[in-house]
Design an enzyme around this catalytic site. Structure first.
Site, PDB file in Angstrom:
ATOM      1  N   LEU A   1      -8.834  22.064  18.448  1.00 35.96           N
ATOM      2  CA  LEU A   1      -8.248  21.102  17.529  1.00 35.96           C
ATOM      3  C   LEU A   1      -6.767  21.364  17.309  1.00 35.96           C
ATOM      4  CD1 LEU A   1     -10.980  21.106  14.739  1.00 35.96           C
ATOM      5  CD2 LEU A   1     -10.633  19.365  16.493  1.00 35.96           C
TER       6      LEU A   1
ATOM      7  N   ALA B   1     -10.374  24.449  25.048  1.00 36.01           N
ATOM      8  CA  ALA B   1      -9.857  23.336  24.247  1.00 36.01           C
ATOM      9  C   ALA B   1      -9.934  23.683  22.774  1.00 36.01           C
ATOM     10  CB  ALA B   1     -10.672  22.069  24.530  1.00 36.01           C
TER      11      ALA B   1
ATOM     12  N   ARG C   1     -13.881  -2.594   9.862  1.00 39.00           N
ATOM     13  CA  ARG C   1     -13.905  -1.548  10.885  1.00 39.00           C
ATOM     14  C   ARG C   1     -14.033  -0.196  10.206  1.00 39.00           C
ATOM     15  NH1 ARG C   1     -14.888  -5.222  13.562  1.00 39.00           N
ATOM     16  NH2 ARG C   1     -13.706  -6.149  15.263  1.00 39.00           N
ATOM     17  N   GLU C   2     -15.003   0.610  10.643  1.00 36.14           N
ATOM     18  CA  GLU C   2     -15.126   1.979  10.165  1.00 36.14           C
ATOM     19  C   GLU C   2     -14.323   2.868  11.101  1.00 36.14           C
ATOM     20  OE1 GLU C   2     -19.348   2.422  10.146  1.00 36.14           O
ATOM     21  OE2 GLU C   2     -19.526   1.632   8.098  1.00 36.14           O
TER      22      GLU C   2
ATOM     23  N   ARG D   1     -23.187  22.193  21.880  1.00 30.60           N
ATOM     24  CA  ARG D   1     -22.575  21.168  21.036  1.00 30.60           C
ATOM     25  C   ARG D   1     -23.674  20.493  20.234  1.00 30.60           C
ATOM     26  NH1 ARG D   1     -17.376  22.242  20.136  1.00 30.60           N
ATOM     27  NH2 ARG D   1     -16.163  22.397  22.046  1.00 30.60           N
TER      28      ARG D   1
ATOM     29  N   GLU E   1      -5.277  28.336  22.513  1.00 31.60           N
ATOM     30  CA  GLU E   1      -6.692  28.109  22.832  1.00 31.60           C
ATOM     31  C   GLU E   1      -7.079  28.779  24.148  1.00 31.60           C
ATOM     32  OE1 GLU E   1      -9.063  26.932  21.031  1.00 31.60           O
ATOM     33  OE2 GLU E   1      -7.896  26.114  19.371  1.00 31.60           O
TER      34      GLU E   1
ATOM     35  N   GLY F   1     -12.809   3.068  19.987  1.00 31.80           N
ATOM     36  CA  GLY F   1     -13.523   2.024  19.272  1.00 31.80           C
ATOM     37  C   GLY F   1     -13.745   2.347  17.807  1.00 31.80           C
TER      38      GLY F   1
ATOM     39  N   GLU G   1     -10.080  31.457  23.938  1.00 33.31           N
ATOM     40  CA  GLU G   1     -11.385  31.137  24.519  1.00 33.31           C
ATOM     41  C   GLU G   1     -11.670  31.866  25.826  1.00 33.31           C
ATOM     42  OE1 GLU G   1     -12.084  26.909  24.579  1.00 33.31           O
ATOM     43  OE2 GLU G   1     -12.519  26.965  22.428  1.00 33.31           O
TER      44      GLU G   1
ATOM     45  N   GLU H   1     -19.113  29.951  19.817  1.00 28.63           N
ATOM     46  CA  GLU H   1     -18.262  30.645  20.797  1.00 28.63           C
ATOM     47  C   GLU H   1     -18.842  31.995  21.204  1.00 28.63           C
ATOM     48  OE1 GLU H   1     -14.384  30.622  19.024  1.00 28.63           O
ATOM     49  OE2 GLU H   1     -13.944  28.626  19.811  1.00 28.63           O
TER      50      GLU H   1
END
Length: 199
Positions: A82, A80, A41-42, A68, A97, A120, A101, A149
């Site tokens: 990180l 939103a 699995r990666e 994006r 955030e 996954g 933003e 941004e």
């Protein structure tokens, strides 16, 4: 929180780092399967993120249109970011955030939901907050608006219209889809929400 209480027979028998980047890292795990044999699995490791349904007193949600690069176009999203500030609680990240933003703060915060974006292959967990009682806020000290941004568009959209835009395929960002539908359900039925400090 993953459902590990019921136990499982999946065991990592080997793990090999493949890539270590500024935000993500990639490893290759060899996992023993419960029926016998191994499978590779990666796995992308990600610090996690927060997203905010900022809902004003007129029932409008704040949306951002941002470019994006991985999808080669603009997406309508929520404020939103990180969870990449060491030791910063996720609610504080959400508050920061929102100010960075869209220059807003909120009087009331609720945790709507937590989601694994792409379980996954990636461990990214996104906490989606509901922010109400909105008022103007200053840009946080030291924050510089740059890159994509600089090109963002900000709109306030009636929540019902945002829901329809999800079903029209106009809003495709996973956190925005989940947050908008969750906020609409909260407005419609008032389900019990978890404590704002939960994960």
């Amino acid at each position: 929180m993953t459902d590990a209480a019921d136990g499982h027979d999946y065991r990592v028998v080997a793990s090999e780092p493949v890539y270590d980047g500024r935000i993500i890292s990639l490893r290759r795990d060899t996992v023993a399967m419960p029926g016998g044999g191994d499978s590779v699995r990666e796995v992308v490791s990600h610090p996690g993120a927060v997203a905010v349904i900022a809902l004003d007193d007129d029932g409008r949600v704040v949306l951002l249109r941002q470019y994006r690069h991985p999808v080669g176009g603009y997406l309508w999203e929520l404020p939103a970011g990180l969870r990449d500030a060491d030791g910063e609680p996720p609610l504080e990240t959400a508050k920061r955030e929102l100010a960075e933003e869209v220059l807003l703060a909120a009087e009331r915060w609720s945790l709507l939901t937590t989601t694994y974006s792409t379980a996954g292959f990636c461990d990214e967990m996104v906490l989606v907050y509901l922010a109400e009682g909105l008022h103007d806020a200053a840009l946080p000290d030291g924050f510089v608006v740059e890159n994509e941004e600089l090109d963002m568009t900000i709109e306030r959209v009636p929540l019902a219209d945002a829901v329809q835009r999800v079903f029209d395929g106009d809003i495709r960002s996973a956190a925005a889809v989940v947050g908008i539908l969750a906020a609409a359900q909260v407005r419609a039925t008032g389900p019990r929400l978890r404590d704002v400090s939960a994960t």
